[in-house]
Design an enzyme around this catalytic site. Structure first.
Site, PDB file in Angstrom:
ATOM      1  CB  SER A   1      -0.905   0.028   1.223  1.00 32.87           C
ATOM      2  OG  SER A   1      -1.620  -1.176   1.338  1.00 32.87           O
TER       3      SER A   1
HETATM    4  N1  SAH Z   1      -0.592  -5.016   3.909  1.00 30.00           N
HETATM    5  C1  SAH Z   1       0.219  -5.352   2.755  1.00 30.00           C
HETATM    6  C2  SAH Z   1      -0.409  -4.989   1.433  1.00 30.00           C
HETATM    7  C3  SAH Z   1      -1.653  -5.723   1.204  1.00 30.00           C
HETATM    8  S1  SAH Z   1      -2.113  -6.028  -0.467  1.00 30.00           S
HETATM    9  C4  SAH Z   1       1.599  -4.741   2.854  1.00 30.00           C
HETATM   10  O1  SAH Z   1       1.872  -3.965   3.781  1.00 30.00           O
HETATM   11  O2  SAH Z   1       2.430  -5.053   1.993  1.00 30.00           O
HETATM   12  C5  SAH Z   1      -3.489  -7.059  -0.084  1.00 30.00           C
HETATM   13  C6  SAH Z   1      -3.116  -8.473   0.319  1.00 30.00           C
HETATM   14  O3  SAH Z   1      -4.316  -9.119   0.736  1.00 30.00           O
HETATM   15  C7  SAH Z   1      -2.588  -9.297  -0.847  1.00 30.00           C
HETATM   16  O4  SAH Z   1      -1.333  -9.830  -0.519  1.00 30.00           O
HETATM   17  C8  SAH Z   1      -3.639 -10.395  -1.020  1.00 30.00           C
HETATM   18  O5  SAH Z   1      -3.097 -11.629  -1.427  1.00 30.00           O
HETATM   19  C9  SAH Z   1      -4.238 -10.471   0.367  1.00 30.00           C
HETATM   20  N2  SAH Z   1      -5.580 -11.044   0.442  1.00 30.00           N
HETATM   21  C10 SAH Z   1      -6.626 -10.933  -0.440  1.00 30.00           C
HETATM   22  N3  SAH Z   1      -7.695 -11.620   0.022  1.00 30.00           N
HETATM   23  C11 SAH Z   1      -7.327 -12.169   1.217  1.00 30.00           C
HETATM   24  C12 SAH Z   1      -7.994 -12.987   2.173  1.00 30.00           C
HETATM   25  N4  SAH Z   1      -9.260 -13.418   2.016  1.00 30.00           N
HETATM   26  N5  SAH Z   1      -7.317 -13.355   3.289  1.00 30.00           N
HETATM   27  C13 SAH Z   1      -6.031 -12.965   3.489  1.00 30.00           C
HETATM   28  N6  SAH Z   1      -5.345 -12.200   2.605  1.00 30.00           N
HETATM   29  C14 SAH Z   1      -5.989 -11.798   1.491  1.00 30.00           C
END
Ligand code: SAH
Length: 248
Positions: free
Chosen positions: A93
């Protein structure tokens, strides 16, 4: 060894220089880490100007080496206020959003004893920022490879109070619930009911709600000390979708 016709003094200075540099090269596995500290300070100033007020959140952003959470070829862009790709079609993000979510979730309360659940570990960056502010961070990632690499990275960098689970965030982490704070970093179409259940009384949850095609709204959910839930829309955002476990 051939020595050019240097005076004895020059030769002595030369070997002093060589032998004082060599040990440093041999023992420091990351000699370039600190060249990013100026950029990190500039990012913190930028976030302050953009309206992030909580100095402890700004200090946390100022302490986490974001360049080590992005692929190596992007490290020079790590302190620009932008999201960046981290593989598997996912992104880390934008720093402003990390700061705004952390501030909305923690500010106004003593965070040092809090246990926090993050959904969407991704690179592990948001988890690292949280980990310097709270007691424990539990973070769930649905892409097993991302969970594995984030866990290894966080361990290597010494963030010992972060626990990573590869799994479906819609289920939360029931054996560790309730959580004082829940931060969701992928967008579900609606507020996930199970996560609201796993939120402690007096707890805060921050979640981007809505489909990617439509507008997503970063939403604050507050549970009162009697268990009543209130919903406060904060700002428009754009996150990757929160997917369901059956698509794994
Ligand atoms: N917080 C992260 C960025 C998140 S991007 C950072 O600091 O780098 C969003 C993430 O959510 C992705 O890696 C994606 O694979 C994950 N995601 C999507 N759906 C999800 C779910 N149901 N449970 C857990 N993770 C999920």
């Amino acid at each position: 060894m051939f020595l050019p016709p240097l005076g004895r003094l020059k030769a002595a200075l030369f070997s002093l220089l060589v032998f004082s540099i060599l040990p440093a090269c041999g023992t420091d596995p990351r000699p370039d880490t600190d060249i990013f500290s100026d950029r990190r300070r500039a990012l913190v100033d930028e976030l302050r100007q953009e309206g992030i007020r909580d100095e402890s959140v700004l200090r946390a952003i100022g302490s986490v080496p974001r360049h080590l959470f992005v692929p190596g070829y992007l490290s020079l862009l790590a302190y620009a206020n932008h999201p960046l790709p981290i593989g598997h079609d996912q992104t880390i993000s934008q720093p402003y959003i990390v700061a705004a979510m952390t501030e909305a979730a923690l500010t106004g309360r003593d965070s040092r004893r809090m246990r926090v659940l993050e959904i969407g570990t991704g690179s592990g960056y948001q988890a690292a920022v949280l980990s310097v502010l709270v007691k424990e961070v539990y973070t769930i990632e649905i892409v097993p490879d991302l969970a594995k690499s984030a866990e290894a990275r966080l361990k290597e960098l010494g963030y010992r109070n972060v626990f990573v689970l590869a799994g479906d965030g819609y289920k939360g982490w029931p054996t560790k619930a309730p959580f004082d704070v829940i931060i969701v970093t992928a967008a579900p179409p609606e507020i996930p009911a199970e996560l609201v259940r796993q939120l402690a009384r007096s707890g805060h949850m921050v979640v981007p709600v809505g489909d990617l095609a439509e507008n997503q709204t970063l939403t604050l959910i507050e549970k009162s000390d009697t268990g009543a839930v209130s919903i406060v829309p904060l700002l428009p955002v754009r996150f990757v979708p929160m997917v369901h476990g059956d698509t794994e």
